[in-house]
Scaffold this motif. Sequence first.
Motif, PDB file in Angstrom:
ATOM      1  N   SER A  17     -68.197 -20.009  26.855  1.00 53.54           N
ATOM      2  CA  SER A  17     -68.927 -18.753  26.648  1.00 53.54           C
ATOM      3  C   SER A  17     -70.371 -18.805  27.164  1.00 53.54           C
ATOM      4  O   SER A  17     -70.941 -17.779  27.495  1.00 53.54           O
ATOM      5  CB  SER A  17     -68.904 -18.352  25.171  1.00 53.54           C
ATOM      6  OG  SER A  17     -69.484 -19.367  24.410  1.00 53.54           O
ATOM      7  N   TYR A  31     -63.238 -18.372  10.629  1.00 48.84           N
ATOM      8  CA  TYR A  31     -63.233 -17.709  11.939  1.00 48.84           C
ATOM      9  C   TYR A  31     -62.694 -16.295  11.766  1.00 48.84           C
ATOM     10  O   TYR A  31     -61.614 -16.102  11.191  1.00 48.84           O
ATOM     11  CB  TYR A  31     -62.368 -18.523  12.919  1.00 48.84           C
ATOM     12  CG  TYR A  31     -63.026 -19.857  13.239  1.00 48.84           C
ATOM     13  CD1 TYR A  31     -63.840 -19.997  14.366  1.00 48.84           C
ATOM     14  CD2 TYR A  31     -62.893 -20.942  12.386  1.00 48.84           C
ATOM     15  CE1 TYR A  31     -64.487 -21.197  14.639  1.00 48.84           C
ATOM     16  CE2 TYR A  31     -63.544 -22.145  12.643  1.00 48.84           C
ATOM     17  CZ  TYR A  31     -64.332 -22.268  13.774  1.00 48.84           C
ATOM     18  OH  TYR A  31     -64.975 -23.451  14.028  1.00 48.84           O
ATOM     19  N   GLN A  33     -60.894 -12.950  12.384  1.00 49.10           N
ATOM     20  CA  GLN A  33     -59.647 -12.654  13.094  1.00 49.10           C
ATOM     21  C   GLN A  33     -59.764 -11.303  13.793  1.00 49.10           C
ATOM     22  O   GLN A  33     -60.339 -10.353  13.250  1.00 49.10           O
ATOM     23  CB  GLN A  33     -58.494 -12.661  12.102  1.00 49.10           C
ATOM     24  CG  GLN A  33     -58.575 -13.897  11.197  1.00 49.10           C
ATOM     25  CD  GLN A  33     -57.270 -14.340  10.605  1.00 49.10           C
ATOM     26  OE1 GLN A  33     -56.249 -13.693  10.761  1.00 49.10           O
ATOM     27  NE2 GLN A  33     -57.319 -15.471   9.916  1.00 49.10           N
ATOM     28  N   GLU A  34     -59.225 -11.235  15.009  1.00 43.73           N
ATOM     29  CA  GLU A  34     -59.347  -9.995  15.797  1.00 43.73           C
ATOM     30  C   GLU A  34     -58.500  -8.875  15.183  1.00 43.73           C
ATOM     31  O   GLU A  34     -58.860  -7.714  15.206  1.00 43.73           O
ATOM     32  CB  GLU A  34     -58.862 -10.252  17.233  1.00 43.73           C
ATOM     33  CG  GLU A  34     -59.771 -11.215  17.976  1.00 43.73           C
ATOM     34  CD  GLU A  34     -59.035 -12.095  18.975  1.00 43.73           C
ATOM     35  OE1 GLU A  34     -57.819 -12.351  18.812  1.00 43.73           O
ATOM     36  OE2 GLU A  34     -59.697 -12.532  19.921  1.00 43.73           O
ATOM     37  N   SER A  38     -53.837 -12.370  14.415  1.00 44.51           N
ATOM     38  CA  SER A  38     -54.322 -12.690  15.764  1.00 44.51           C
ATOM     39  C   SER A  38     -55.720 -13.317  15.675  1.00 44.51           C
ATOM     40  O   SER A  38     -56.652 -12.721  15.106  1.00 44.51           O
ATOM     41  CB  SER A  38     -54.343 -11.398  16.594  1.00 44.51           C
ATOM     42  OG  SER A  38     -55.225 -11.541  17.685  1.00 44.51           O
ATOM     43  N   ASN A  39     -55.858 -14.545  16.209  1.00 40.90           N
ATOM     44  CA  ASN A  39     -57.184 -15.190  16.227  1.00 40.90           C
ATOM     45  C   ASN A  39     -57.355 -15.931  17.544  1.00 40.90           C
ATOM     46  O   ASN A  39     -56.473 -15.907  18.399  1.00 40.90           O
ATOM     47  CB  ASN A  39     -57.356 -16.118  15.017  1.00 40.90           C
ATOM     48  CG  ASN A  39     -56.318 -17.231  14.990  1.00 40.90           C
ATOM     49  OD1 ASN A  39     -55.945 -17.767  16.036  1.00 40.90           O
ATOM     50  ND2 ASN A  39     -55.839 -17.564  13.806  1.00 40.90           N
ATOM     51  N   LYS A  40     -58.512 -16.613  17.686  1.00 34.08           N
ATOM     52  CA  LYS A  40     -58.783 -17.307  18.954  1.00 34.08           C
ATOM     53  C   LYS A  40     -58.379 -18.780  18.879  1.00 34.08           C
ATOM     54  O   LYS A  40     -58.931 -19.622  19.580  1.00 34.08           O
ATOM     55  CB  LYS A  40     -60.271 -17.184  19.299  1.00 34.08           C
ATOM     56  CG  LYS A  40     -60.731 -15.757  19.615  1.00 34.08           C
ATOM     57  CD  LYS A  40     -62.167 -15.778  20.141  1.00 34.08           C
ATOM     58  CE  LYS A  40     -62.578 -14.472  20.794  1.00 34.08           C
ATOM     59  NZ  LYS A  40     -62.883 -13.398  19.845  1.00 34.08           N
TER      60      LYS A  40
END
Length: 379
Positions: A17, A31, A33-34, A38-40
Motif C-alpha cells: 500500500s 481487522y 470486514q468489507e 469478506s475480509n482482506k
Amino acid sequence: MGFSTDAIHVGQEPDPSTGSIVAPIYQTSTYVQEALGSNKGYDYARTNHPNRKALERTVAKLEGGVAAYVFTSGMAAIDSVFRLLRPGDHAILSRAVYGGVYRLTTQFLVQLGMEFSFIDTSCLEQVQKALRPSTKMIYVETPTNPTMIVTDLAAIAALARDKNLTMVVDNTFLSPYLQQPLALGAHIVVHSMTKYLNGHSDCIAGAAILSRKEDAEKIYFLQRSAGAGLAPMDCFLVSRGIKTLAVRMDRHNLNGMAMAKFLESHPKVQRVIYPGLPSHPQHAIAKKQQRGFGAMLSFDVGSLDSARNLLNHVKLCSLAESLGGVETLISHPASMTHASIPADVRKQIGIADGLVRLSVGIEDVEDLIADLDHALAKI
Ligand SMILES: Cc1ncc(COP(=O)(O)O)c(C=O)c1O
C-alpha cells in the motif's frame, strides 16, 4: 536463491500500500470486514496478522519446511509440538535437554498421561533399547544445552522412519544457517527464536517448523485456539534479526572456535566441551552434519567455588541466562538454566558444579579472551 538472500527477502516484500521497504508493525487487534464474510485475509490478531505471516514464511523457507508457526516463546512452540501426542503415548528425549523442557514434560505433560524417557540420543543402541510399543516421538536437542552432546541426526531419522515415529529436533543452538534437520530426515524443527534467530536479546519468541502438512494443520489449530501466537512487535524484531543471521553466524563461528582454543590451552580449565575441537567425542558427526560449530561452549573449572570466582570477576562477558545474542553471555547451568533438574540427575548427565557455559558473542575476540584470562586468574 542463496540462504542470505532468502533470509533478507522471503516474507519481507515491500508493503504494497505504501512501498515501505520494511513492512509496518500491524499493531491492531482486529481487522474491519468489507462485508459479511469478506475480509482482506485477516480478521482477528490472535488467529493471524501480517507480521506473523511474514516471519512464518521466512522461517519455513530457511528450515526447508512446508509451514512454520511462531509462538510467544520457545517453550510455547515446544509445548504445542508435544500436544501432538495423545494420552498413553511415549516419547524419547535427549538426556540433557534444556531444563524448561525437562520441567514441562516431567512435571506437567505426564499429568496428561504422556510418558517420557531421557536417553543419550548420541548412542543409537540406547535409543533402540528405550523404544516401547507406545513410542510415538523422538525429541533430539543437538548440541545439547549445556553439555554439547551431538546426536547423529541422519541415524536417528533412519530409526524414526523404520519405526514410524515423529522426529523433532531443537535447532536453537545452531540455527538453520549451520544445521538443517529437516533435510536430514527430521519431521519437525523447534526453535527458541529468543536466541540466534532474533540475535539481539530483545524479545522472547519460538517457532515450530513442519515438514508434513498434517502436523502443520494441527499446530496451526493449536496456535490459533490456545492463543500463544507471536505478537506483531516481536515478529517485527525477529524478522529484522533474521536478515543478518548469516553474517552473525559466520562471526559467531570464528569467535567460538578462538575462545574454545584459548580455554583448552588454559591451565585453570579442566575440560572444554565444544564440537569444533578434535577432543570433542562427536567432533566427526558435528563436522558431517553441521555447516559450522557455532558459538556455544562449556568448560569445567573444577568446583562451584572456582566457577563463582570466575563469574564474579568477568567484566565484558555478562553473567546472564539465555544465549545467541551479539553480546557474550556467561552462565552457571547448575544454579541457573538447569536448576529445575534434580541434583542427582544433573550429576548423571554431566552438569557438574564447576561447569560454566559461554555464549560467545560477536565482539572483538581479543577483548573477550582478555576478559576471561583476567577472571580465570582469580581462581
Ligand atoms: C535449547 C533451548 N531450547 C528451548 C529453549 C526455550 O526457549 P524460550 O526461553 O524462548 O522459551 C531454550 C531456552 O533457553 C533453549 O536453550
